[in-house]
Every structure is written in C-alpha cells, then in structure tokens.
Scaffold this motif. Structure first.
Motif, mmCIF file in Angstrom:
data_model
loop_
_atom_site.group_PDB
_atom_site.id
_atom_site.type_symbol
_atom_site.label_atom_id
_atom_site.label_comp_id
_atom_site.label_asym_id
_atom_site.label_seq_id
_atom_site.Cartn_x
_atom_site.Cartn_y
_atom_site.Cartn_z
ATOM 1 N N GLY A 1 0.785 -1.224 0.000
ATOM 2 C CA GLY A 1 0.000 0.000 0.000
ATOM 3 C C GLY A 1 0.815 1.271 0.000
ATOM 4 N N ARG A 2 2.140 1.156 -0.103
ATOM 5 C CA ARG A 2 2.999 2.336 -0.083
ATOM 6 C C ARG A 2 2.601 3.307 -1.188
ATOM 7 N NH1 ARG A 2 7.506 2.704 -3.006
ATOM 8 N NH2 ARG A 2 7.512 0.437 -3.240
ATOM 9 N N VAL A 3 2.433 4.580 -0.823
ATOM 10 C CA VAL A 3 2.016 5.595 -1.787
ATOM 11 C C VAL A 3 3.189 5.976 -2.671
ATOM 12 C CG1 VAL A 3 1.120 7.926 -2.105
ATOM 13 C CG2 VAL A 3 0.260 6.503 -0.239
ATOM 14 N N VAL A 4 3.002 5.855 -3.957
ATOM 15 C CA VAL A 4 4.001 6.268 -4.934
ATOM 16 C C VAL A 4 3.660 7.651 -5.473
ATOM 17 C CG1 VAL A 4 5.042 5.718 -7.175
ATOM 18 C CG2 VAL A 4 4.469 3.881 -5.563
ATOM 19 N N LEU A 5 2.391 7.869 -5.734
ATOM 20 C CA LEU A 5 1.947 9.122 -6.329
ATOM 21 C C LEU A 5 0.515 9.384 -5.902
ATOM 22 C CD1 LEU A 5 2.595 11.403 -8.419
ATOM 23 C CD2 LEU A 5 1.666 9.891 -10.172
ATOM 24 N N SER A 6 0.222 10.628 -5.552
ATOM 25 C CA SER A 6 -1.129 10.970 -5.124
ATOM 26 C C SER A 6 -1.429 12.413 -5.491
ATOM 27 C CB SER A 6 -1.269 10.786 -3.606
ATOM 28 O OG SER A 6 -2.547 11.187 -3.166
ATOM 29 N N ARG A 7 -2.545 12.618 -6.143
ATOM 30 C CA ARG A 7 -3.004 13.974 -6.461
ATOM 31 C C ARG A 7 -4.523 13.995 -6.381
ATOM 32 N NH1 ARG A 7 -1.384 17.152 -11.928
ATOM 33 N NH2 ARG A 7 0.469 17.588 -10.672
ATOM 34 N N ASN A 8 -5.051 14.883 -5.576
ATOM 35 C CA ASN A 8 -6.506 15.024 -5.404
ATOM 36 C C ASN A 8 -7.164 13.684 -5.076
ATOM 37 O OD1 ASN A 8 -6.492 17.827 -6.027
ATOM 38 N ND2 ASN A 8 -6.427 17.338 -8.210
ATOM 39 N N ALA A 9 -6.459 12.876 -4.302
ATOM 40 C CA ALA A 9 -6.923 11.513 -4.048
ATOM 41 C C ALA A 9 -8.196 11.462 -3.222
ATOM 42 C CB ALA A 9 -5.825 10.714 -3.346
ATOM 43 N N ASP A 10 -8.463 12.516 -2.430
ATOM 44 C CA ASP A 10 -9.650 12.511 -1.582
ATOM 45 C C ASP A 10 -10.749 13.420 -2.118
ATOM 46 O OD1 ASP A 10 -8.359 14.893 -1.176
ATOM 47 O OD2 ASP A 10 -8.531 14.873 1.014
ATOM 48 N N LYS A 11 -10.626 13.848 -3.372
ATOM 49 C CA LYS A 11 -11.655 14.677 -3.997
ATOM 50 C C LYS A 11 -12.632 13.797 -4.773
ATOM 51 C CE LYS A 11 -9.511 18.376 -2.601
ATOM 52 N NZ LYS A 11 -10.033 19.121 -1.428
ATOM 53 N N ASN A 12 -13.855 14.278 -4.904
ATOM 54 C CA ASN A 12 -14.862 13.517 -5.637
ATOM 55 C C ASN A 12 -14.742 13.740 -7.141
ATOM 56 O OD1 ASN A 12 -16.242 11.978 -3.786
ATOM 57 N ND2 ASN A 12 -17.739 13.565 -3.299
ATOM 58 N N PHE A 13 -14.896 12.650 -7.883
ATOM 59 C CA PHE A 13 -14.854 12.675 -9.338
ATOM 60 C C PHE A 13 -16.037 11.889 -9.894
ATOM 61 C CE2 PHE A 13 -10.561 13.678 -8.281
ATOM 62 C CZ PHE A 13 -10.017 14.362 -9.356
ATOM 63 N N LEU A 14 -16.466 12.268 -11.089
ATOM 64 C CA LEU A 14 -17.371 11.407 -11.845
ATOM 65 C C LEU A 14 -16.567 10.208 -12.327
ATOM 66 C CD1 LEU A 14 -19.398 13.914 -14.049
ATOM 67 C CD2 LEU A 14 -20.390 12.179 -12.574
ATOM 68 N N PRO A 15 -16.980 8.988 -11.988
ATOM 69 C CA PRO A 15 -16.174 7.819 -12.351
ATOM 70 C C PRO A 15 -16.518 7.210 -13.695
ATOM 71 C CG PRO A 15 -17.924 7.149 -10.887
ATOM 72 C CD PRO A 15 -18.070 8.645 -11.068
ATOM 73 N N ALA A 16 -17.701 7.540 -14.251
ATOM 74 C CA ALA A 16 -18.206 6.836 -15.437
ATOM 75 C C ALA A 16 -18.129 5.328 -15.168
ATOM 76 C CB ALA A 16 -17.449 7.256 -16.686
ATOM 77 N N SER A 17 -17.683 4.547 -16.139
ATOM 78 C CA SER A 17 -17.728 3.086 -15.981
ATOM 79 C C SER A 17 -16.684 2.526 -15.031
ATOM 80 C CB SER A 17 -17.599 2.404 -17.347
ATOM 81 O OG SER A 17 -18.816 2.496 -18.054
ATOM 82 N N ASN A 18 -15.810 3.361 -14.475
ATOM 83 C CA ASN A 18 -14.961 2.873 -13.388
ATOM 84 C C ASN A 18 -15.801 2.442 -12.193
ATOM 85 O OD1 ASN A 18 -11.627 4.397 -13.186
ATOM 86 N ND2 ASN A 18 -12.528 3.002 -14.666
ATOM 87 N N LEU A 19 -17.050 2.927 -12.130
ATOM 88 C CA LEU A 19 -17.942 2.504 -11.051
ATOM 89 C C LEU A 19 -18.205 1.002 -11.102
ATOM 90 C CD1 LEU A 19 -19.583 3.801 -8.708
ATOM 91 C CD2 LEU A 19 -21.558 3.696 -10.207
ATOM 92 N N LYS A 20 -18.093 0.412 -12.286
ATOM 93 C CA LYS A 20 -18.314 -1.031 -12.407
ATOM 94 C C LYS A 20 -17.300 -1.832 -11.589
ATOM 95 C CE LYS A 20 -20.492 -0.966 -16.993
ATOM 96 N NZ LYS A 20 -20.424 0.463 -17.339
ATOM 97 N N LEU A 21 -16.146 -1.246 -11.290
ATOM 98 C CA LEU A 21 -15.178 -1.929 -10.435
ATOM 99 C C LEU A 21 -15.755 -2.136 -9.036
ATOM 100 C CD1 LEU A 21 -11.959 -0.033 -11.557
ATOM 101 C CD2 LEU A 21 -12.535 -2.419 -12.063
ATOM 102 N N PHE A 22 -16.439 -1.125 -8.507
ATOM 103 C CA PHE A 22 -17.110 -1.275 -7.215
ATOM 104 C C PHE A 22 -18.198 -2.348 -7.305
ATOM 105 C CE2 PHE A 22 -15.565 3.125 -7.060
ATOM 106 C CZ PHE A 22 -15.005 3.191 -5.794
ATOM 107 N N THR A 23 -19.018 -2.256 -8.351
ATOM 108 C CA THR A 23 -20.153 -3.168 -8.489
ATOM 109 C C THR A 23 -19.703 -4.616 -8.606
ATOM 110 O OG1 THR A 23 -21.511 -1.450 -9.523
ATOM 111 C CG2 THR A 23 -22.132 -3.734 -9.946
#
Length: 488
Positions: free
Chosen positions: A64-86
């Motif tokens: 889980g070591r962070v390599v790169l992070s930008r706006n990681a805790d901001k909300n975004f429209l995910p489009a079909s990336n939401l299917k990963l949750f589903t």
C-alpha cells in the motif's frame, strides 16, 4: 522584522504553498525510479491538458505504499470505473460460483385436448443473461418442451413476474436522450429478456419508396416514421417517447440496405412475455387467446409456496457475468448485479458498496452512488476509495476472478482493444462527456505490482487526447520512463 522582509517571506511561503498543492505527493517513493515520476510530471505538464481536473493514485499493491497521489480525496465522476465497485462487491457478497435461476410456473391444468388453462408465469430472478446475446434462447427451449408435452393452445394468461427488484428502471441522473434510444442504456428490471433491446429490422426497397421495417418480437413495438429509400447513402435517426414502445424512424437508407437496430424497451417484463408468446407460436402452440400481462397489473399475484416449476434457466456463473460486465463495460449487467446484491434496490446496492469501501480502510463519507454502471452524472467517488478497493481485491478470495475480468492491454473484444498493447496491465476504462478514467493493475520495472487510478474530469480537449495521456502514464509506470510515441 522589517515590513519589506516580512512581505517577501509571506510571498515566498505563498509560492511554496501553491507549488506544494500543485505537485503530486511523493510519500514513500523508495524503490521507485525518479525517472518514472519525472515522466509523469512531464506528461501532465502538456499544454493540451491545462483545464483538466486530475485525480491520481499509484500505490505499491503489496504493502500500500504511496508512490503518487493527487486530489486523491476529492470527488470525481467515475463513469464506468464505477463497475469496479459493483463487480467487486458482487463477487464478495455472492461468490464467483453464484448462478441466477429464472423459472417457468403453471397454475392451472392441461386438458386432454392439449388446452392449457390458467396462468403461465415467468418468475424473474434479475438475471442479466436471460436471452442475452450469445446465451442461447431458453424461451424457445421452454416452448418446445411444452409442445412435446402435448400442449396445443394456451387459453390462460402469460405473466411476467419482476417483483424480485424494485420497479425503478433507471439510475438517478441518467440522460433521457440515452435511455430513449441508446442500446447501452436499457431499462433494468427483475425480469430481463434479450438485453432488454428490441430488434427493428430495416430493408431498403426501390429509390424513392418507403423501406420495410418490422420489430422482433412481432407486435410488441410500434414502428412508424418518414423514411425513404435512396439510390446513394443515407442517415437513419430513431426517436422514442419515454414510457412507450413506439419508435419513429426518420431519414433514408440505401436501396440495398439490410440492417437491424437494437433499441431499448420501456417495459422489459412485457417484452419477455411477448417474446415467450412468439416462441410458443413458433413451436406450434396457439396463443391467440392468451393475454400478455405484467404481474404489477394483476389483481392477485402468484403464490409460489409449494409450487414446482415446469422449467428453469440457470445462468452462467457469476465470474463469467462479471467478466462480461468489465471487459465489455455492459451497463445492463452492472445494474442487474448492483440490485441483486442490494436486495433488489439501488439504495441497497449503494449501502453495500459503501460498507465494503469502509471495510477496505477508505473513507466512504463523501461517496454518492446513484447507480451500478456509472451512467449517472450524479455518481461521485474518490480516487483513494477506488485504489483501496483494488488493493483489497488483489488478495481477496475472489480476487483471481476479479482481476481476470479486467481487460488486458490490447485485449480483443474489450474496451482496451486499441490501447496499451504489449503493456502488462489489466484495467477498466470509463467515459462520459468530459470524463475519462482508467484504473487497475500494472507491473512496473522488475515486476513491482502497482495499483493505479487515473481520473480526469472537466477537460476541454478531446477525450482521445486524455486517453493518450493516461496511457502514457501507465506506460511510464510499466517501464520506468516516458515511452516515445514511435515506441508504443
């Protein structure tokens, strides 16, 4: 401190603060080549990308070591990336070997002359594969079995029971222009048939004449319009009034044109019932006196206690359903899964996803899930929540099924078929207007496994240009350097 020096110090602190906010966090970058991060900085500095809002997370998948992070805790429209949750939550709650079962019941009798009285009921289970393209035709099998059993006519009702799900057919925030005519936005329901898409077959005739068109199953949809056959090319537009199955065609087709439009239906339950009536008729069973009914329009709903089904259709296993959902980005499949593990409701599906994210160690407080496919423009997720899910699924008991469901770079028939060929990556795409996302797993130099999430919203350049930038970032993660275009 003199006023001038204090002002200079304040300005310096302000500049440092701005630079810190604008630069990706690089916590714990030990073991990651600095050239990789420099390459990513160079990609994001492209002058074509200044208005884009980027959310980036790259983590070592092992610890889980962070390599790169930008706006990681901001909300975004995910489009079909939401299917990963589903799909992840479906595998977690239902298991890779879960199967749906859709059943046919008969409440009545079969007379010696072959007349079937009473009700024939298709009891839906929410199965997205029932009659789906490439999954065979169970209604035809059922009809032939009834004919072989001596049934010659049906004088009762043909009922579709969709009560396993709520009646809401679309996600909150879906675009009405999509749900009216687009094949990627069909209605959901407890009883699905044929991807909930009606086939409208069109054939050009003589130039200047009206082409022929018909719907399948016959009589279900009404097809009208002002269409003409032309000697040259043509364009065909389809319109549908929401809540109806009346389609209006406009435009023209070439004289030799033969084609099929697949357009969404308003009532999937009645669609399944009409398809069954067609199958019965083709099996030689008279259904001219059989009423086609949605269970919601009956005075008294069927009672299944102690009833034995006449026939049943059992779906492929869940891991196969999840694979189609992610590889082809099938919205209907995702919506059906979301409601299935949600106890039949979208709200229940959202609750279970949020619980899974919190158990993964991410904050689900700001998430908003309006559907299970990502078609809604009200969906909001953070890059960090998606990265947490990907990390958990890497070692999850169903992790192998989840990972293998994700498209490979250049994978035939998938959403990555024209992207990232030759790169050791498995990832899910996502796209809507001004939304492009890519998230998954990639092996870096020396085989270091990374979880990555790239979410881009609100850009003014082309979606293709954003996809190129995202692909360049993934290639940099895989190789440790920026890969020139002529080497891709």
């Amino acid at each position: 401190m003199p006023r001038a020096r204090a002002l200079a110090a304040s300005l310096l602190l302000a500049v440092v603060a701005v630079l810190w906010l604008a630069t990706p966090s690089r916590a714990d970058v030990d073991g990651v080549e600095a050239e990789t991060l420099a390459a990513i900085d160079e990609i994001l500095a492209d002058p074509d990308l200044p208005t884009a809002f980027w959310g980036l997370v790259v983590r070592d998948a092992r610890d889980g070591r962070v390599v790169l992070s930008r706006n990681a805790d901001k909300n975004f429209l995910p489009a079909s990336n939401l299917k990963l949750f589903t799909t992840a939550v479906a595998l977690d709650r239902l298991g890779p070997t879960f199967r749906y079962t859709t059943r046919l019941y008969h409440f009545g009798e079969i007379r010696p002359d072959g007349t079937l009285t009473g009700d024939l009921v298709i009891r839906g289970s929410g199965d997205p594969t029932f009659g789906s393209e490439g999954q065979g035709d169970p209604l035809e099998d059922w009809a032939e079995a009834l004919a072989e059993a001596g049934v010659r006519r049906v004088e009762g009702r043909l009922i579709g029971d969709d009560d396993v799900f709520e009646d809401a057919r679309y996600g909150e925030g879906w675009d009405v222009t999509h749900i009216a005519t687009e094949s990627y936005a069909p209605a959901s329901g407890g009883l699905v048939w044929g991807d909930n898409l009606v086939n409208v077959r069109i054939a050009g005739t003589s130039p200047g004449q009206r082409p022929s068109f018909e719907s399948d199953p016959p009589g279900f949809a009404t097809v009208t319009g002002d269409v003409v056959t032309r000697s040259g090319g043509g364009r065909l537009d389809v319109e549908r009034t929401l809540g109806t199955d009346t389609f209006v065609l406009r435009g023209g087709v070439p004289s030799g044109y033969r084609g099929t439009l697949r357009v969404p239906v308003a009532n999937p339950t009645l669609f399944a019932v009409h398809a069954f009536a067609q199958a019965l008729g083709e099996a030689g069973i008279d259904v001219s006196r059989a009423e086609r009914v949605d269970v919601d329009d009956t005075d008294r709903k069927p009672r299944y206690d102690g009833a034995e089904p006449l026939r049943a259709y059992v779906s492929p296993t869940l891991d196969a359903i999840v694979e189609r959902t992610n590889r082809e980005s099938d919205n209907l499949y995702a919506e059906q899964l979301f409601r299935t593990f949600g106890g039949g409701t979208t709200e229940g599906g959202a609750d279970r996803v949020e619980a899974f994210i919190e158990a993964a160690g991410a904050d689900a407080e700001g998430l908003y899930l309006a559907d299970g496919s990502g078609l809604s423009r009200k969906d909001m997720v953070t890059p960090e929540s998606l990265a947490a899910l990907l990390r958990v699924m890497r070692t999850h008991p169903a992790g192998a099924s989840f990972r293998s469901s994700l498209p490979e770079g250049g994978g035939a028939g998938s959403t990555l078929r024209n992207r990232l060929s030759g790169v050791p990556v498995r990832a899910k795409t996502g796209s809507l207007m001004a939304v492009r996302c890519l998230a998954g797993y990639v092996d870096g130099p020396g085989g270091t496994p990374y979880v990555f999430v790239l979410m881009t919203n609100n850009y003014t350049t082309s979606g293709g240009r954003i996809a190129q930038a995202q692909d360049a970032i993934v290639r940099a993660l895989a190789t440790g350097r920026r890969v020139p275009a002529d080497e891709e």
